[in-house]
Design an enzyme around this catalytic site. Structure first.
Site, PDB file in Angstrom:
ATOM      1  N   TYR A  32       0.858  -1.183   0.000  1.00 36.25           N
ATOM      2  CA  TYR A  32       0.000   0.000   0.000  1.00 36.25           C
ATOM      3  C   TYR A  32       0.900   1.240   0.000  1.00 36.25           C
ATOM      4  O   TYR A  32       0.848   2.103   0.869  1.00 36.25           O
ATOM      5  CB  TYR A  32      -1.000   0.001   1.165  1.00 36.25           C
ATOM      6  CG  TYR A  32      -2.259   0.708   0.743  1.00 36.25           C
ATOM      7  CD1 TYR A  32      -3.140   0.102  -0.147  1.00 36.25           C
ATOM      8  CD2 TYR A  32      -2.523   2.003   1.158  1.00 36.25           C
ATOM      9  CE1 TYR A  32      -4.267   0.766  -0.596  1.00 36.25           C
ATOM     10  CE2 TYR A  32      -3.649   2.675   0.711  1.00 36.25           C
ATOM     11  CZ  TYR A  32      -4.517   2.057  -0.155  1.00 36.25           C
ATOM     12  OH  TYR A  32      -5.619   2.713  -0.607  1.00 36.25           O
ATOM     13  N   LEU A  33       1.720   1.282  -1.029  1.00 30.90           N
ATOM     14  CA  LEU A  33       2.817   2.248  -1.083  1.00 30.90           C
ATOM     15  C   LEU A  33       2.333   3.693  -1.208  1.00 30.90           C
ATOM     16  O   LEU A  33       1.297   3.955  -1.817  1.00 30.90           O
ATOM     17  CB  LEU A  33       3.719   1.910  -2.279  1.00 30.90           C
ATOM     18  CG  LEU A  33       4.277   0.485  -2.291  1.00 30.90           C
ATOM     19  CD1 LEU A  33       5.138   0.261  -3.538  1.00 30.90           C
ATOM     20  CD2 LEU A  33       5.074   0.179  -1.040  1.00 30.90           C
ATOM     21  N   HIS A  34       3.098   4.587  -0.624  1.00 31.04           N
ATOM     22  CA  HIS A  34       2.830   6.021  -0.743  1.00 31.04           C
ATOM     23  C   HIS A  34       4.151   6.732  -1.025  1.00 31.04           C
ATOM     24  O   HIS A  34       5.214   6.079  -1.112  1.00 31.04           O
ATOM     25  CB  HIS A  34       2.135   6.566   0.513  1.00 31.04           C
ATOM     26  CG  HIS A  34       2.827   6.186   1.789  1.00 31.04           C
ATOM     27  ND1 HIS A  34       4.061   6.689   2.135  1.00 31.04           N
ATOM     28  CD2 HIS A  34       2.479   5.347   2.789  1.00 31.04           C
ATOM     29  CE1 HIS A  34       4.430   6.192   3.294  1.00 31.04           C
ATOM     30  NE2 HIS A  34       3.490   5.364   3.720  1.00 31.04           N
ATOM     31  N   HIS A  37       7.299   5.726   0.893  1.00 33.19           N
ATOM     32  CA  HIS A  37       8.016   4.518   0.443  1.00 33.19           C
ATOM     33  C   HIS A  37       8.865   4.842  -0.798  1.00 33.19           C
ATOM     34  O   HIS A  37       9.988   4.356  -0.941  1.00 33.19           O
ATOM     35  CB  HIS A  37       7.028   3.408   0.056  1.00 33.19           C
ATOM     36  CG  HIS A  37       6.224   2.868   1.194  1.00 33.19           C
ATOM     37  ND1 HIS A  37       4.867   3.058   1.303  1.00 33.19           N
ATOM     38  CD2 HIS A  37       6.598   2.133   2.267  1.00 33.19           C
ATOM     39  CE1 HIS A  37       4.427   2.465   2.403  1.00 33.19           C
ATOM     40  NE2 HIS A  37       5.451   1.898   3.005  1.00 33.19           N
ATOM     41  N   GLY A 164      12.293   3.898   7.150  1.00 32.60           N
ATOM     42  CA  GLY A 164      11.792   5.257   7.379  1.00 32.60           C
ATOM     43  C   GLY A 164      11.969   5.677   8.833  1.00 32.60           C
ATOM     44  O   GLY A 164      11.814   4.874   9.761  1.00 32.60           O
ATOM     45  N   LYS A 166       9.976   7.483  10.386  1.00 33.28           N
ATOM     46  CA  LYS A 166       8.693   7.541  11.095  1.00 33.28           C
ATOM     47  C   LYS A 166       8.599   6.420  12.132  1.00 33.28           C
ATOM     48  O   LYS A 166       8.051   6.596  13.202  1.00 33.28           O
ATOM     49  CB  LYS A 166       7.514   7.451  10.123  1.00 33.28           C
ATOM     50  CG  LYS A 166       6.189   7.692  10.850  1.00 33.28           C
ATOM     51  CD  LYS A 166       5.020   7.634   9.948  1.00 33.28           C
ATOM     52  CE  LYS A 166       4.665   6.251   9.526  1.00 33.28           C
ATOM     53  NZ  LYS A 166       4.002   5.435  10.551  1.00 33.28           N
ATOM     54  N   ASP A 167       9.155   5.252  11.779  1.00 31.97           N
ATOM     55  CA  ASP A 167       9.198   4.142  12.734  1.00 31.97           C
ATOM     56  C   ASP A 167      10.556   4.196  13.441  1.00 31.97           C
ATOM     57  O   ASP A 167      11.419   3.336  13.245  1.00 31.97           O
ATOM     58  CB  ASP A 167       9.003   2.820  12.001  1.00 31.97           C
ATOM     59  CG  ASP A 167       7.632   2.744  11.359  1.00 31.97           C
ATOM     60  OD1 ASP A 167       6.634   2.670  12.089  1.00 31.97           O
ATOM     61  OD2 ASP A 167       7.555   2.804  10.118  1.00 31.97           O
TER      62      ASP A 167
HETATM   63  O1  PAF Z   1       7.919  -0.935   8.493  1.00 33.36           O
HETATM   64  C1  PAF Z   1       7.316  -1.860   7.922  1.00 33.36           C
HETATM   65  O2  PAF Z   1       6.609  -1.665   6.935  1.00 33.36           O
HETATM   66  C2  PAF Z   1       7.448  -3.269   8.479  1.00 33.36           C
HETATM   67  O3  PAF Z   1       7.539  -3.272   9.860  1.00 33.36           O
HETATM   68  C3  PAF Z   1       8.609  -4.052   7.845  1.00 33.36           C
HETATM   69  C4  PAF Z   1       9.948  -3.416   8.192  1.00 33.36           C
HETATM   70  C5  PAF Z   1       8.431  -4.125   6.343  1.00 33.36           C
HETATM   71  C6  PAF Z   1       8.630  -5.486   8.399  1.00 33.36           C
HETATM   72  O4  PAF Z   1       7.451  -6.159   8.118  1.00 33.36           O
END
Ligand code: PAF
Length: 296
Positions: A32-34, A37, A164, A166-167
């Site tokens: 579900y790319l934005h 990404h 990212g 954000k995480d």
């Molecule tokens: O950040 C994410 O989208 C997920 O946690 C990852 C790193 C793809 C692992 O499933």
């Protein structure tokens, strides 16, 4: 652009690239790319060069979702994602299924007490940086993240992997895993991309209705307000937390799950907040849980 769904085929392809001395850049995603990404894809390209290969994985990893969370309804649109990857110049999209990643099956339904698939029994667990914030709010989350990322690293065999900002905590945990387990991979953390009003881009923003979307910007406003409050002075974390509770009453659809002030290196909470402290927060907007963070 190649699309590979078999782990064995992915591993063979990267082994062949490596034998030819081709650098591999990797962007792991849950799809579900934005635009956020796609900025990671640009960074991976920048780091691997024209002759390098950029791999993006799309896999909604069940082991990082608790049974009560949004695994089943997590947004998915593979055709749209593939089109965006083509336009962004991704070389290979890796789209494994659950049966390939967790042979033996993944957990079925809410009766399942633990997000542990049957037929799979080896997990990677980071024990320090993953304890507070997201780790406290979602106790099995990081075990699922580190396990799947370690598997993806072994399949894609990248030289560089881009995550990212954000995480923030996830990025710190992965960096730690890579250092502790000697993965020969450079981890790059790319800045958070934001919507015009400041809301951090996230696949989960799709869940928000118009009113919730309007109120969701309070996460960004909270970060800005604290940045302003600690400019050139130190303020107690307890005071800021109390003020933020009050601040969030302005958005009735938003409920603060946690806010933390911490050292960006150790992720240890601080009692006095000053310039250089990192702030992170998680907020339910309606039923959607959003996270954001910033250095102060
Ligand atoms: O950040 C994410 O989208 C997920 O946690 C990852 C790193 C793809 C692992 O499933």
């Amino acid at each position: 652009m190649h699309i590979i769904s078999s782990p064995g085929a992915m591993q063979k392809r990267s082994q062949s690239w490596r034998r030819q001395g081709i650098r591999i850049g990797f962007v792991p995603t849950m799809g579900y790319l934005h635009a956020g990404h796609l900025s990671l894809v640009r960074e991976a390209r920048r780091r691997t060069g024209k002759k390098g290969k950029v791999v993006l994985s799309i896999y909604v990893n069940p082991t990082q979702f608790a049974p009560t969370e949004d695994l089943a309804k997590y947004p998915r649109d593979l055709n749209r994602d593939l089109q965006l990857c083509r336009e962004a110049g991704v070389d290979t999209v890796f789209t494994p299924g659950d049966a390939e990643m967790y042979p033996g099956g993944r957990p079925q339904g809410p009766a399942h007490k633990d997000a542990r698939p049957t037929g799979f029994s080896t997990y990677v667990v980071e024990e320090k940086l993953s304890q507070n914030m997201e780790g406290a709010a979602r106790p099995t989350h990081f075990r699922g993240v580190t396990t799947v990322v370690a598997k993806l690293f072994n399949l894609v065999r990248p030289d560089v992997a881009v995550f990212g900002q954000k995480d923030f905590q996830q990025a710190a945990v992965i960096k730690r895993m890579v250092a502790d387990l000697n993965f020969p991979i450079k981890i790059v953390i790319a800045p958070t991309l934001r919507e015009r009003d400041g809301l951090a881009m996230s696949s989960r923003n799709k869940y928000l209705d118009a009113e919730q979307r309007a109120q969701a910007v309070i996460l960004f406003h909270a970060l800005q307000a604290v940045c302003a409050a600690v400019k050139k002075k130190s303020v107690s974390a307890a005071r800021l937390k109390a003020d933020l509770k009050e601040f969030f009453t302005a958005a009735p659809q938003a409920r603060l799950d946690y806010v933390e002030f911490f050292d960006p290196g150790t992720l240890e909470p601080v009692t006095q907040v000053r310039s250089g402290t990192q702030m992170a927060l998680a907020v339910f907007v309606g039923k959607t849980r959003l996270i954001d963070n910033a250095p102060l």
